[in-house]
Design a protein around this motif. Structure first.
Motif, PDB file in Angstrom:
ATOM      1  N   ARG A 171       1.303 -30.809 -21.231  1.00 32.04           N
ATOM      2  CA  ARG A 171       0.473 -32.078 -21.174  1.00 32.04           C
ATOM      3  C   ARG A 171      -1.163 -32.042 -21.718  1.00 32.04           C
ATOM      4  NH1 ARG A 171       0.350 -36.234 -16.770  1.00 32.04           N
ATOM      5  NH2 ARG A 171       0.417 -37.344 -18.966  1.00 32.04           N
ATOM      6  N   ARG A 172      -1.727 -31.926 -20.958  1.00 30.83           N
ATOM      7  CA  ARG A 172      -3.260 -31.463 -21.680  1.00 30.83           C
ATOM      8  C   ARG A 172      -3.612 -30.412 -22.165  1.00 30.83           C
ATOM      9  NH1 ARG A 172      -2.333 -36.259 -21.424  1.00 30.83           N
ATOM     10  NH2 ARG A 172      -3.610 -38.285 -19.565  1.00 30.83           N
ATOM     11  N   CYS A 208       6.806 -29.736 -17.036  1.00 37.31           N
ATOM     12  CA  CYS A 208       5.594 -30.656 -16.531  1.00 37.31           C
ATOM     13  C   CYS A 208       5.776 -30.907 -15.353  1.00 37.31           C
ATOM     14  CB  CYS A 208       4.492 -31.351 -17.479  1.00 37.31           C
ATOM     15  SG  CYS A 208       3.390 -31.445 -16.535  1.00 37.31           S
ATOM     16  N   GLU A 240       4.531 -34.828 -14.132  1.00 35.55           N
ATOM     17  CA  GLU A 240       5.417 -35.718 -15.195  1.00 35.55           C
ATOM     18  C   GLU A 240       6.117 -35.676 -14.041  1.00 35.55           C
ATOM     19  OE1 GLU A 240       6.572 -34.844 -19.353  1.00 35.55           O
ATOM     20  OE2 GLU A 240       4.510 -35.772 -19.422  1.00 35.55           O
TER      21      GLU A 240
END
Length: 133
Positions: A25-26, A59, A62
Motif C-alpha cells: 500500500r505504501r 495487504c 486492507e
C-alpha cells in the motif's frame, strides 16, 4: 560537476532505502540524520518475524479496514473485569491507523460500550492544551 546539496543528498539515500520496502500500500522510507551522520534508516514493512505483504501477495492492513475491535480489561490479580476500560492514546493511534472503525468495550459481564473511532478523531485527547482545549 556541481556538488549536490545536503538535503537532496539525504533524500536520495532515503529513496534508495525504498528498495527494501515490503508494503503493497505504501512505499515510505526515511533516514534519521544528526550532526551530519546517518543514525538510522527505515521503510514500511511488517514487524520482525512476520511475513511481509509483498511475500503474502495481499495487504494485511486492507483486511482490517472497517473492522471491529473487542476490548475487555481485567485486573491482573483478581481476574475481575475492569469497568470503564479505554484504549490509551498510543493504542488509539494504532487502532485508527489500522482502519478499525468500531471498538466494543466490556464494562461488566452484561454491559458494554460501542465506540465509533471517528469520535477519537473529532475529540483527540492527545491535543489537550495544544489548540485551546
Amino acid at each position: 560537476m556541481k556538488r549536490q546539496d545536503k538535503i537532496n543528498y539525504y533524500l536520495v539515500i532515503a529513496q534508495t532505502v525504498a528498495k527494501r520496502c515490503t508494503c503493497l500500500r505504501r512505499s515510505f522510507r526515511a533516514i534519521i540524520v544528526k550532526n551530519d551522520s546517518i543514525l538510522s534508516t527505515g521503510y514500511v514493512g511488517s514487524p520482525r518475524g512476520r511475513k511481509n505483504c509483498s511475500d503474502l501477495g495481499y495487504c494485511t492492513r486492507e483486511q482490517m479496514l472497517g473492522a471491529t475491535l473487542y476490548l475487555c480489561g481485567a485486573d491482573p490479580v483478581t481476574g475481575e473485569l475492569v469497568a470503564g476500560t479505554n484504549s490509551c492514546v498510543m493504542c488509539k493511534r494504532m487502532i485508527l491507523n489500522a482502519g478499525i472503525t468500531t471498538v466494543i468495550v466490556r464494562d461488566t459481564a452484561q454491559d458494554y460500550r460501542v465506540i465509533n473511532t471517528d469520535q477519537w478523531i473529532e475529540h483527540d485527547d492527545s491535543l489537550i492544551g495544544q489548540r485551546g482545549y
